[in-house]
Design a protein around this motif. Sequence first.
Motif, PDB file in Angstrom:
ATOM      1  N   ILE A 109       0.840  -1.194   0.000  1.00  0.00           N
ATOM      2  CA  ILE A 109       0.000   0.000   0.000  1.00  0.00           C
ATOM      3  C   ILE A 109       0.876   1.246   0.000  1.00  0.00           C
ATOM      4  O   ILE A 109       0.651   2.190  -0.761  1.00  0.00           O
ATOM      5  N   ILE A 110       1.910   1.241   0.844  1.00  0.00           N
ATOM      6  CA  ILE A 110       2.810   2.390   0.932  1.00  0.00           C
ATOM      7  C   ILE A 110       3.584   2.568  -0.368  1.00  0.00           C
ATOM      8  O   ILE A 110       3.696   3.686  -0.886  1.00  0.00           O
ATOM      9  N   LEU A 111       4.092   1.486  -0.928  1.00  0.00           N
ATOM     10  CA  LEU A 111       4.854   1.568  -2.182  1.00  0.00           C
ATOM     11  C   LEU A 111       4.017   2.166  -3.310  1.00  0.00           C
ATOM     12  O   LEU A 111       4.452   3.099  -3.996  1.00  0.00           O
ATOM     13  N   VAL A 112       2.813   1.647  -3.486  1.00  0.00           N
ATOM     14  CA  VAL A 112       1.943   2.147  -4.554  1.00  0.00           C
ATOM     15  C   VAL A 112       1.550   3.600  -4.286  1.00  0.00           C
ATOM     16  O   VAL A 112       1.554   4.441  -5.197  1.00  0.00           O
ATOM     17  N   GLY A 113       1.238   3.928  -3.033  1.00  0.00           N
ATOM     18  CA  GLY A 113       0.859   5.298  -2.684  1.00  0.00           C
ATOM     19  C   GLY A 113       1.984   6.291  -2.925  1.00  0.00           C
ATOM     20  O   GLY A 113       1.760   7.383  -3.457  1.00  0.00           O
ATOM     21  N   VAL A 114       3.202   5.921  -2.538  1.00  0.00           N
ATOM     22  CA  VAL A 114       4.349   6.815  -2.744  1.00  0.00           C
ATOM     23  C   VAL A 114       4.613   7.008  -4.233  1.00  0.00           C
ATOM     24  O   VAL A 114       4.843   8.137  -4.694  1.00  0.00           O
ATOM     25  N   CYS A 115       4.565   5.925  -4.993  1.00  0.00           N
ATOM     26  CA  CYS A 115       4.787   6.037  -6.449  1.00  0.00           C
ATOM     27  C   CYS A 115       3.728   6.931  -7.084  1.00  0.00           C
ATOM     28  O   CYS A 115       4.055   7.808  -7.890  1.00  0.00           O
ATOM     29  N   ALA A 116       2.466   6.709  -6.725  1.00  0.00           N
ATOM     30  CA  ALA A 116       1.385   7.499  -7.311  1.00  0.00           C
ATOM     31  C   ALA A 116       1.498   8.974  -6.924  1.00  0.00           C
ATOM     32  O   ALA A 116       1.343   9.860  -7.778  1.00  0.00           O
ATOM     33  N   ALA A 117       1.780   9.248  -5.655  1.00  0.00           N
ATOM     34  CA  ALA A 117       1.890  10.637  -5.204  1.00  0.00           C
ATOM     35  C   ALA A 117       3.070  11.335  -5.865  1.00  0.00           C
ATOM     36  O   ALA A 117       2.969  12.486  -6.298  1.00  0.00           O
ATOM     37  N   THR A 118       4.197  10.638  -5.962  1.00  0.00           N
ATOM     38  CA  THR A 118       5.398  11.230  -6.569  1.00  0.00           C
ATOM     39  C   THR A 118       5.191  11.475  -8.059  1.00  0.00           C
ATOM     40  O   THR A 118       5.512  12.560  -8.566  1.00  0.00           O
ATOM     41  N   LEU A 119       4.651  10.497  -8.757  1.00  0.00           N
ATOM     42  CA  LEU A 119       4.416  10.671 -10.194  1.00  0.00           C
ATOM     43  C   LEU A 119       3.385  11.761 -10.464  1.00  0.00           C
ATOM     44  O   LEU A 119       3.555  12.567 -11.389  1.00  0.00           O
ATOM     45  N   GLY A 120       2.333  11.791  -9.678  1.00  0.00           N
ATOM     46  CA  GLY A 120       1.307  12.815  -9.863  1.00  0.00           C
ATOM     47  C   GLY A 120       1.850  14.212  -9.675  1.00  0.00           C
ATOM     48  O   GLY A 120       1.557  15.121 -10.470  1.00  0.00           O
ATOM     49  N   ASP A 121       2.656  14.411  -8.642  1.00  0.00           N
ATOM     50  CA  ASP A 121       3.225  15.737  -8.415  1.00  0.00           C
ATOM     51  C   ASP A 121       4.260  16.098  -9.469  1.00  0.00           C
ATOM     52  O   ASP A 121       4.412  17.265  -9.817  1.00  0.00           O
ATOM     53  N   ASN A 122       4.990  15.098  -9.992  1.00  0.00           N
ATOM     54  CA  ASN A 122       5.946  15.388 -11.062  1.00  0.00           C
ATOM     55  C   ASN A 122       5.222  15.779 -12.342  1.00  0.00           C
ATOM     56  O   ASN A 122       5.710  16.622 -13.086  1.00  0.00           O
ATOM     57  N   LEU A 123       4.074  15.196 -12.580  1.00  0.00           N
ATOM     58  CA  LEU A 123       3.262  15.605 -13.727  1.00  0.00           C
ATOM     59  C   LEU A 123       2.797  17.050 -13.529  1.00  0.00           C
ATOM     60  O   LEU A 123       2.865  17.860 -14.458  1.00  0.00           O
ATOM     61  N   GLY A 124       2.360  17.375 -12.314  1.00  0.00           N
ATOM     62  CA  GLY A 124       1.971  18.751 -11.999  1.00  0.00           C
ATOM     63  C   GLY A 124       3.135  19.715 -12.185  1.00  0.00           C
ATOM     64  O   GLY A 124       2.972  20.822 -12.716  1.00  0.00           O
ATOM     65  N   PHE A 125       4.330  19.302 -11.755  1.00  0.00           N
ATOM     66  CA  PHE A 125       5.524  20.131 -11.931  1.00  0.00           C
ATOM     67  C   PHE A 125       5.769  20.402 -13.418  1.00  0.00           C
ATOM     68  O   PHE A 125       6.024  21.544 -13.817  1.00  0.00           O
ATOM     69  N   ALA A 126       5.698  19.356 -14.237  1.00  0.00           N
ATOM     70  CA  ALA A 126       5.930  19.501 -15.679  1.00  0.00           C
ATOM     71  C   ALA A 126       4.895  20.428 -16.304  1.00  0.00           C
ATOM     72  O   ALA A 126       5.237  21.284 -17.137  1.00  0.00           O
ATOM     73  N   ILE A 127       3.645  20.288 -15.897  1.00  0.00           N
ATOM     74  CA  ILE A 127       2.595  21.161 -16.425  1.00  0.00           C
ATOM     75  C   ILE A 127       2.876  22.610 -16.043  1.00  0.00           C
ATOM     76  O   ILE A 127       2.787  23.515 -16.876  1.00  0.00           O
ATOM     77  N   GLY A 128       3.256  22.824 -14.791  1.00  0.00           N
ATOM     78  CA  GLY A 128       3.572  24.177 -14.352  1.00  0.00           C
ATOM     79  C   GLY A 128       4.818  24.727 -15.025  1.00  0.00           C
ATOM     80  O   GLY A 128       4.880  25.903 -15.394  1.00  0.00           O
ATOM     81  N   TYR A 129       5.816  23.882 -15.211  1.00  0.00           N
ATOM     82  CA  TYR A 129       7.088  24.316 -15.801  1.00  0.00           C
ATOM     83  C   TYR A 129       6.903  24.708 -17.268  1.00  0.00           C
ATOM     84  O   TYR A 129       7.373  25.748 -17.707  1.00  0.00           O
ATOM     85  N   TYR A 130       6.206  23.877 -18.018  1.00  0.00           N
ATOM     86  CA  TYR A 130       6.051  24.143 -19.445  1.00  0.00           C
ATOM     87  C   TYR A 130       4.868  25.047 -19.762  1.00  0.00           C
ATOM     88  O   TYR A 130       4.872  25.737 -20.774  1.00  0.00           O
ATOM     89  N   GLY A 131       3.860  25.039 -18.901  1.00  0.00           N
ATOM     90  CA  GLY A 131       2.695  25.896 -19.137  1.00  0.00           C
ATOM     91  C   GLY A 131       2.867  27.287 -18.564  1.00  0.00           C
ATOM     92  O   GLY A 131       2.281  28.254 -19.059  1.00  0.00           O
ATOM     93  N   GLY A 132       3.642  27.386 -17.510  1.00  0.00           N
ATOM     94  CA  GLY A 132       3.931  28.680 -16.908  1.00  0.00           C
ATOM     95  C   GLY A 132       2.748  29.317 -16.202  1.00  0.00           C
ATOM     96  O   GLY A 132       1.688  28.736 -16.025  1.00  0.00           O
ATOM     97  N   ARG A 133       2.969  30.544 -15.807  1.00  0.00           N
ATOM     98  CA  ARG A 133       1.959  31.308 -15.062  1.00  0.00           C
ATOM     99  C   ARG A 133       0.654  31.506 -15.839  1.00  0.00           C
ATOM    100  O   ARG A 133      -0.418  31.419 -15.249  1.00  0.00           O
ATOM    101  N   PRO A 134       0.713  31.748 -17.151  1.00  0.00           N
ATOM    102  CA  PRO A 134      -0.549  31.921 -17.893  1.00  0.00           C
ATOM    103  C   PRO A 134      -1.471  30.697 -17.801  1.00  0.00           C
ATOM    104  O   PRO A 134      -2.676  30.837 -17.674  1.00  0.00           O
ATOM    105  N   LEU A 135      -0.886  29.508 -17.842  1.00  0.00           N
ATOM    106  CA  LEU A 135      -1.689  28.292 -17.733  1.00  0.00           C
ATOM    107  C   LEU A 135      -2.314  28.185 -16.342  1.00  0.00           C
ATOM    108  O   LEU A 135      -3.494  27.850 -16.210  1.00  0.00           O
ATOM    109  N   LEU A 136      -1.541  28.492 -15.315  1.00  0.00           N
ATOM    110  CA  LEU A 136      -2.057  28.453 -13.947  1.00  0.00           C
ATOM    111  C   LEU A 136      -3.214  29.431 -13.780  1.00  0.00           C
ATOM    112  O   LEU A 136      -4.257  29.089 -13.224  1.00  0.00           O
ATOM    113  N   GLU A 137      -3.047  30.626 -14.302  1.00  0.00           N
ATOM    114  CA  GLU A 137      -4.100  31.638 -14.171  1.00  0.00           C
ATOM    115  C   GLU A 137      -5.339  31.282 -15.000  1.00  0.00           C
ATOM    116  O   GLU A 137      -6.460  31.562 -14.594  1.00  0.00           O
TER     117      GLU A 137
END
Length: 171
Positions: free
Chosen positions: A30-58
């Motif tokens: 449970i912990i392994l799957v949860g950590v992988c999912a949380a880490t991957l999900g936040d890295n996807l969010g990071f990539a979206i924020g990095y490449y989309g920038g402030r205009p995408l967030l707004e």
Amino acid sequence: MQDCPFPAKPSCCWRVFLAYSEHKLGLPWIILVGVCAATLGDNLGFAIGYYGGRPLLERYQKTLRIRPKVIARGEELFARYGAVTIFVARFIAGMRIIAGPLAGVLRMPWRKFLLFNFLGAMLWVSVIAGVGYLFGKHWEALVDLVQDANLAIAVVVVILCALFWWKRRKR
């Protein structure tokens, strides 16, 4: 699941309790799957924020129901504490959702983000999963205790508000 005692909107702890009660999943998995999912999900969010920038967030701020106050708070925390904010944000409702994209928008170095995101996910998932798993035998008693505590806290808050109102009125 017709005789399931859980409310309509189960939380993470409810799902972990369900895994405990069914004895089909081990806590390490449970912990392994949860950590992988949380880490991957936040890295996807990071990539979206990095490449989309402030205009995408707004642009999607209203759609995602992210209040400007939450974004401002996140920016303030990033400016003050840097990468540690990623670790701590995991435990703050609202910040958990926007920490990844906001780190990308603010151009945090990815390796630093990855490290603190992973460490935060490890602790957060371990605590949440551990609580659900360890209290599985006593879940009904724990729910009763929490409900009683909620009632007690509500009574204390009402009393404090009444005292505050009374003091202000007296002045």
